[in-house]
Design an enzyme around this catalytic site. Structure first.
Site, mmCIF file in Angstrom:
data_model
loop_
_atom_site.group_PDB
_atom_site.id
_atom_site.type_symbol
_atom_site.label_atom_id
_atom_site.label_comp_id
_atom_site.label_asym_id
_atom_site.label_seq_id
_atom_site.Cartn_x
_atom_site.Cartn_y
_atom_site.Cartn_z
ATOM 1 C CE LYS A 157 -4.029 0.459 2.102
ATOM 2 N NZ LYS A 157 -5.054 0.508 1.052
HETATM 3 N N1 PMP Z 1 -6.810 -3.106 -3.610
HETATM 4 C C1 PMP Z 1 -6.514 -1.830 -3.325
HETATM 5 C C2 PMP Z 1 -5.881 -0.985 -4.380
HETATM 6 C C3 PMP Z 1 -6.810 -1.297 -2.056
HETATM 7 O O1 PMP Z 1 -6.525 -0.026 -1.782
HETATM 8 C C4 PMP Z 1 -7.438 -2.120 -1.101
HETATM 9 C C5 PMP Z 1 -7.768 -1.546 0.242
HETATM 10 N N2 PMP Z 1 -6.708 -1.677 1.119
HETATM 11 C C6 PMP Z 1 -7.720 -3.449 -1.443
HETATM 12 C C7 PMP Z 1 -7.396 -3.914 -2.704
HETATM 13 C C8 PMP Z 1 -8.357 -4.376 -0.444
HETATM 14 O O2 PMP Z 1 -7.459 -4.658 0.603
HETATM 15 P P1 PMP Z 1 -7.947 -4.944 2.084
HETATM 16 O O3 PMP Z 1 -9.032 -5.948 1.991
HETATM 17 O O4 PMP Z 1 -6.728 -5.467 2.754
HETATM 18 O O5 PMP Z 1 -8.402 -3.650 2.647
#
Ligand code: PMP
Length: 277
Positions: A157
């Site tokens: 991220k």
């Molecule tokens: N893809 C992206 C680009 C994101 O920003 C997120 C949110 N964090 C997700 C997928 C989903 O990840 P998570 O379930 O860990 O929040």
């Protein structure tokens, strides 16, 4: 009523080791994170005062930082405890937690070897990411692709990865959609701008892209686990856009998005069910 801007809110933000007054948490405009996207973050949900999958999020924060060459000057235990502390201090019951790590202002050039690594954790009450009144959200298909895995640390991220997400989302909103489906560098279905994607076929089985050039969401992994525990088959595979017409259902998963049904992607319509799986 307009929401209060995020820099005008009250309470405390955990900043480099301690809770600091919300309005005093300032960084200088000549800051490496701002200019060169040397910044990683997390997004976590608070349910009933507890952070969902906190340890996994903190692990991913450290993984993202490591991939960008940052050494976070705290242990994972310390960050976990600080996340819990700030949620308590802010008395958040159902909301969001945003840890963020970035390079400071000691150097202002591509090379940033001597910059200090800063850490902040903010939290606030927060409801649904998508308007809960919508009976399934509508997606367009973005003109921007997820970058190839050898072009960027894709499994993080990192804030730089979100530039094309904001561009895609703005374009979708301009066209009357809620969000955008992004394809990967080989034109396979990848994910939405801040959430992973699942499809349901006529047999009730689930299909979701292999996260080999985009984030393997913690919610995605949780949904796969739940589905498997209910004996629902999950196919992790490459999915081409021309297959979309064959699916009967579609939903997004993510910390912010939670589990959100999708009613259409471009011309392809899906049935919006009460129960996703
Ligand atoms: N893809 C992206 C680009 C994101 O920003 C997120 C949110 N964090 C997700 C997928 C989903 O990840 P998570 O379930 O860990 O929040």
């Amino acid at each position: 009523m307009e929401p209060i801007p995020f820099d005008k809110r009250a309470g405390k933000i955990w900043f480099n080791g301690e809770p600091v007054n919300w309005s005093d948490v300032k960084i200088h405009v000549l800051n490496h994170g701002l200019h060169y996207a040397s910044c990683v973050f997390e997004g976590e949900r608070v349910y009933d005062g507890e952070i969902f999958k906190l340890e996994e999020h903190t692990e991913r924060l450290f993984h993202s930082a490591n991939r960008l060459g940052f050494k976070i000057p705290y242990s994972q235990d310390h960050i976990n405890k600080s996340c819990k502390d700030i949620v308590k201090i802010q008395k958040v019951k159902n909301g969001y937690v945003r840890p963020v790590v970035w390079r400071g202002s000691e150097m202002m050039a591509i090379s940033a070897q001597k910059t200090k690594i800063h850490v902040a954790i903010a939290t606030w009450e927060w409801g649904s990411y998508f308007d809960p009144k919508l009976k399934g959200i509508k997606l367009n298909i973005s003109k921007w692709r997820r970058p190839a895995p050898n072009t960027i640390p894709w499994d993080t991220k990192a804030s730089g990865l979100y530039m094309i997400c904001t561009l895609s989302k703005h374009e979708a909103e301009k066209q009357g959609f809620t969000d955008s489906l992004m394809l990967d560098h080989e034109d396979n279905v990848a994910e939405a701008t801040g959430a992973n994607i699942f499809f349901k076929d006529r047999n009730g089985e689930l299909h979701t892209p292999i996260p080999d050039s985009f984030l393997d969401g913690i919610t995605r992994r949780t949904v796969i686990q739940i589905a498997k525990s209910k004996n629902i088959k999950v196919h992790e595979r490459k999915i081409k856009p021309d297959e979309l017409k064959n699916f009967v259902g579609c939903f997004l998963t993510g910390t912010a998005a939670e589990v959100t049904p999708v009613s259409c992607i471009g011309e392809n319509k899906f049935k919006v069910c009460e129960l996703i799986i």
